[in-house]
Design a protein around this motif. Structure first.
Motif, short mmCIF file in Angstrom:
data_model
loop_
_atom_site.label_atom_id
_atom_site.label_comp_id
_atom_site.label_asym_id
_atom_site.label_seq_id
_atom_site.Cartn_x
_atom_site.Cartn_y
_atom_site.Cartn_z
N ARG A 19 0.82 -1.20 0.00
CA ARG A 19 0.00 0.00 0.00
C ARG A 19 0.86 1.26 0.00
NH1 ARG A 19 -5.08 -1.32 1.13
NH2 ARG A 19 -5.51 -3.30 2.14
N PHE A 23 -1.82 5.17 3.86
CA PHE A 23 -3.03 4.36 3.98
C PHE A 23 -3.68 4.57 5.35
CE2 PHE A 23 -4.81 0.22 5.45
CZ PHE A 23 -5.92 0.22 4.65
N THR A 90 -4.18 -5.08 7.05
CA THR A 90 -3.56 -3.97 6.34
C THR A 90 -2.62 -4.45 5.24
OG1 THR A 90 -1.79 -3.87 7.98
CG2 THR A 90 -3.69 -2.47 8.36
N THR A 122 -10.56 -0.99 0.09
CA THR A 122 -9.37 -0.57 0.84
C THR A 122 -8.28 0.03 -0.03
OG1 THR A 122 -8.25 -2.72 0.69
CG2 THR A 122 -9.86 -2.44 2.46
N ALA A 124 -6.06 -1.20 -2.07
CA ALA A 124 -4.74 -1.85 -2.17
C ALA A 124 -4.17 -1.56 -3.56
CB ALA A 124 -4.89 -3.35 -1.97
N THR A 125 -2.85 -1.44 -3.65
CA THR A 125 -2.24 -1.04 -4.93
C THR A 125 -1.56 -2.19 -5.66
OG1 THR A 125 -0.28 -0.31 -3.69
CG2 THR A 125 -1.93 1.35 -4.25
#
Length: 257
Positions: A19, A23, A90, A122, A124-125
């Motif tokens: 991330r 974040f 996370t 969320t 996420a990348t």
């Protein structure tokens, strides 16, 4: 090959994510809220950890300060019957299906559905690791109080013929690198549990043989990259199947028919 009574006690679909540094962890609460509201069978459990920081100044040793931060790590979302578990953290996502396991198509479709919502909610990348893990429990008859492992499994520890001993318990771990499904890797854990009583009339004795297979591939992919699906379906799943089906004997397979 499919079985009417597969020995799978848990199947796990798992991804490690990366991330941006900014974040906001509380966004995970939105995902947990979506799951519990859309699927009322799921219950929510918050996971946090305490971070303790101590500051010491070398020029003022009498002035020591400390602070404790309560940090959200993620959520564990479990169905009422505990047969489905989502871990939304996370840095990772996982979906577990416990007994009874139905089919790969049903398992993967459901896991992927929850994963895609996790990505959407969320932000996420990138994905750094993909993995599948299957825990199998093979109940071996133990009437004569002796097990010949080679009757049921092809990969097992051996004791030298020079020793007048038998194996009464063991834990074995093997790391494997695939030649066919490169660059996937696997970790295989195998052990036996304690003697159990079961059978139709509850008058038979068994020893559970645990055959735990995790296959994984380290990657660096955008979370929406289509190759994530192909790695799971065309690489990790057949790799896992190759390990399992080439490790058990026909005698073991008879238990699952």
């Amino acid at each position: 090959m499919t079985f009417s009574k597969p020995p799978i006690v848990e199947a796990i679909f798992h991804l490690v994510v990366e991330r941006d540094s900014d974040f906001e962890r509380e966004v995970l609460n939105e995902y947990a809220k979506y799951i519990t509201q859309t699927f009322p069978i799921f219950n929510q459990e918050e996971k946090r950890f305490l971070k303790n920081e101590i500051t010491v100044k070398l020029d003022d040793l009498d002035n020591i300060t400390s602070s404790v931060t309560n940090i959200l790590e993620g959520y564990k979302l479990s169905s009422n019957d505990r047969a489905k578990v989502i871990q939304a953290n996370t840095s990772s996502f996982s979906f577990s299906k416990l007994h009874p396991y139905e089919t790969w198509d049903i398992f993967y479709e459901e896991a992927n559905k929850f994963w895609e919502k996790y990505v959407e909610t969320t932000s996420a990348t990138r994905v750094k690791r993909l993995s599948l893990r299957y825990l199998n429990r093979i109940m071996i008859p133990f009437e004569k109080k002796v097990i010949q492992l080679h009757d049921y499994i092809k990969v097992f520890p051996e004791v030298s013929d020079d020793l007048s001993m038998i194996i009464s318990g063991y834990f074995m771990q093997i790391s494997l690198a695939s030649m066919t499904y490169q660059p996937s890797q696997a970790i295989v854990n195998q052990t036996v549990g304690s003697e159990e009583v079961g059978g139709t009339n509850g008058d038979s004795t068994f020893i559970p043989l645990i055959f735990d297979v995790e296959v994984f591939q380290d990657v660096d992919l955008d979370v929406r990259d289509s190759s994530i699906n192909s790695i799971f379906v065309d690489n990790l799943r057949p790799f896992k199947n190759d390990i399992f089906f080439n490790s058990i004997t026909e005698k073991s397979q008879e238990f699952f028919q």
